[in-house]
Scaffold this active site. Structure first.
Site, PDB file in Angstrom:
ATOM      1  N   SER A 159       0.836  -1.200   0.000  1.00 11.98           N
ATOM      2  CA  SER A 159       0.000   0.000   0.000  1.00 11.98           C
ATOM      3  C   SER A 159       0.877   1.258   0.000  1.00 11.98           C
ATOM      4  O   SER A 159       1.678   1.449  -0.902  1.00 11.98           O
ATOM      5  CB  SER A 159      -0.964  -0.042   1.187  1.00 11.98           C
ATOM      6  OG  SER A 159      -1.975   0.938   1.058  1.00 11.98           O
ATOM      7  N   ASP A 183       0.135  -4.160  -4.083  1.00 10.01           N
ATOM      8  CA  ASP A 183      -1.013  -3.265  -4.286  1.00 10.01           C
ATOM      9  C   ASP A 183      -0.704  -1.844  -3.805  1.00 10.01           C
ATOM     10  O   ASP A 183      -1.306  -1.348  -2.838  1.00 10.01           O
ATOM     11  CB  ASP A 183      -2.263  -3.795  -3.592  1.00 10.01           C
ATOM     12  CG  ASP A 183      -3.542  -3.353  -4.314  1.00 10.01           C
ATOM     13  OD1 ASP A 183      -3.471  -3.078  -5.523  1.00 10.01           O
ATOM     14  OD2 ASP A 183      -4.603  -3.278  -3.672  1.00 10.01           O
ATOM     15  N   HIS A 268      -7.375  -5.717  -1.086  1.00  7.36           N
ATOM     16  CA  HIS A 268      -6.129  -4.947  -0.995  1.00  7.36           C
ATOM     17  C   HIS A 268      -5.012  -5.828  -0.437  1.00  7.36           C
ATOM     18  O   HIS A 268      -3.911  -5.891  -0.994  1.00  7.36           O
ATOM     19  CB  HIS A 268      -6.377  -3.742  -0.093  1.00  7.36           C
ATOM     20  CG  HIS A 268      -5.346  -2.665  -0.169  1.00  7.36           C
ATOM     21  ND1 HIS A 268      -4.650  -2.352  -1.319  1.00  7.36           N
ATOM     22  CD2 HIS A 268      -4.889  -1.798   0.791  1.00  7.36           C
ATOM     23  CE1 HIS A 268      -3.824  -1.344  -1.076  1.00  7.36           C
ATOM     24  NE2 HIS A 268      -3.940  -1.008   0.201  1.00  7.36           N
TER      25      HIS A 268
END
EC number: 3.1.1.34
Length: 475
Positions: A159, A183, A268
């Site tokens: 992230s 991601d 995610h």
């Protein structure tokens, strides 16, 4: 009064020592170049993957020996993302354990930037530049002080942590070997210039997994555009199997609202678990395929491995540095092991039907030398006579070499007078199948010269054609 004054002086000195130390080491002892580093670098061990028991402190050479850093092995640097709780998420020790299982002699360092990551998202997003600088200073110090080769350094960022890893890679004196973006975050980064986010220039090789790109650009949780040498979009990169709304309702009904945050980040975080899977199941890596679009992939048009058109997902990826980023796709299961087996199926429908039927549901069953996979559903957007249709199917088990298949055209879910009066149908002579994982092409023939497939009627059987020239291996 004198005792109170002494107490105040003592408290002041104690507070000053707290603000000037980190990890029990005075800032002055660390050298001026490292005073501004707020991130912490914990060298975790295979025996204790969940706790930060020993910290490598930039500028303090003895901390490296105290933590038993292995100078002759690989180093993995794990950088977490945004956090609501201010605590490590459950995936961190799982990834650490998987890295040590795959590379037992390696060093696995977890970067702690929790205090900065716990702010409002835009604030934490801005802090990725400072975190990246911290990580770069740490890596440069290891290289200069201990002559540690950056060819042995692999950064893994999730992230916001993916962008921090990219910034770190752009600031090291020499390029690190590899950065894996799990991601990478989308908001504040979708339209950012390369120096402010993860990009292919940040390491010798940058690979990226995109697992939660649903929504308009800039608003999706994960970044949509390719930002590495190889960008892989499992299941199209939008939602992941097992992370849908129906699953959320079921979990809430069974467990209450306690796991809602887990469901929100399910897709995610799937990027991390896909990478963990690649570490633990090295004998059976998932394979991804280069494609211009996910729509073309869904038609089965991209199952080629010629000229680096396919690659392994995760740790054993082939480090192919194309001139431009390549987008790759694959299907996965909803849980570990995630690997599936991809097939392109091509069918030519012959007949005299004049009408085009839309959104038609079919089922196909595959039978092989090892196993079988029955009643695999697929839908064709339209079906017309004298046209060839290509589509993608996948199985969750390895069925071995294909021997036979069955095809069924299902009835509409609604009542149709025309279907009741006369079921539409097509003549099918052959069905062509290509296996993505083996690259083998097989042609199936009707047991008779031509098989007639009718809507809502029995399945039609096709067997492997006897002509060996029709069954070949293709790149």
């Amino acid at each position: 009064m004198e005792s109170k004054a002494l107490l105040l002086v003592a408290l002041g000195m104690w507070f000053q020592s707290l603000t000037a130390t980190r990890g029990g080491v005075a800032a002055a002892d660390r050298g001026g170049d490292f005073i501004d580093i707020e991130s912490k670098f914990a060298l975790r061990t295979p025996e204790d993957t969940a706790e930060d028991t020993c910290h490598l402190i930039p500028g303090v050479t003895e901390s490296v020996a105290n933590c038993h850093f292995n100078h002759s092995s690989k180093t993995f640097v794990v950088i977490h993302g945004w956090t609501v709780t201010g605590m490590y998420e459950s995936w961190v020790p799982k990834l650490v354990a998987a890295l040590y299982k795959r590379e037992p002699d390696s060093n696995v360092i977890v970067v702690d930037w929790l205090s900065r990551a716990q702010q409002h998202y835009p604030v934490s997003a801005g802090y990725t530049k400072l975190v990246g600088k911290d990580v770069a200073k740490f890596i440069n110090w290891m290289a200069e002080e201990f002559h540690y080769p950056l060819d042995n350094v692999h950064l893994l960022g999730y992230s916001l942590g993916a962008h921090a890893a990219g910034i770190a890679g752009s600031l090291t004196n020499k390029k690190v070997n590899r950065i894996t973006g799990l991601d990478p975050a989308g908001p504040n980064f979708e339209y950012a210039e390369a120096p402010s986010r993860l990009s292919p220039d940040d390491a010798d090789f940058v690979d990226v997994l995109h697992t939660f790109t649903r929504g308009s650009p800039g608003r999706s949780i994960g970044i949509q555009k390719p930002v590495g040498h190889v960008d892989i979009y499992p299941n199209g990169g939008t939602f992941q199997p097992g992370c849908n709304i129906g699953e959320a309702i079921r979990v809430i009904a069974e467990r209450g609202l306690g796991d809602v945050d887990q469901l929100v980040k399910c897709s995610h975080e799937r990027s991390i678990h896909l990478f963990i899977d690649s570490l633990l199941n090295e004998e059976n890596p998932s394979k991804a395929y280069r494609c211009n679009s996910k729509e073309a992939f869904e038609k089965g048009l991209c199952l080629s491995c010629r000229k680096n058109r396919c690659n392994n997902l995760g740790y054993e990826i082939n480090k192919v540095r194309a001139k431009r980023s390549s987008k790759m796709y694959l299907k996965t299961r909803s849980q570990m092991p995630y690997k599936v087996f991809h097939y392109q199926v091509k069918i030519h429908f012959s007949g005299t039907e004049s009408d085009t039927q839309t959104n038609q549901a079919f089922e196909i069953s595959l039978y092989g030398t090892v196993a079988e996979s029955e009643n695999i559903p697929f839908t064709l957007p339209e079906v017309s006579a004298n046209k060839t249709y290509s589509f993608l199917i996948y199985t969750e088990v390895d069925i071995g070499e294909l021997l036979m298949l069955k095809l069924k055209w299902k009835s509409d879910s609604y009542f149709s007078w025309s279907d009741w009066w006369s079921s539409p149908g097509f003549a099918i002579e052959k069905i062509r199948v290509k296996a993505g994982e083996t690259q083998k092409k097989v042609i199936f023939c009707s047991r008779e010269k031509v098989s007639h497939l009718q809507k809502g009627k029995a399945s039609v059987v096709f067997v492997k054609c006897h002509d060996k020239s029709l069954n070949k291996k293709s790149g």
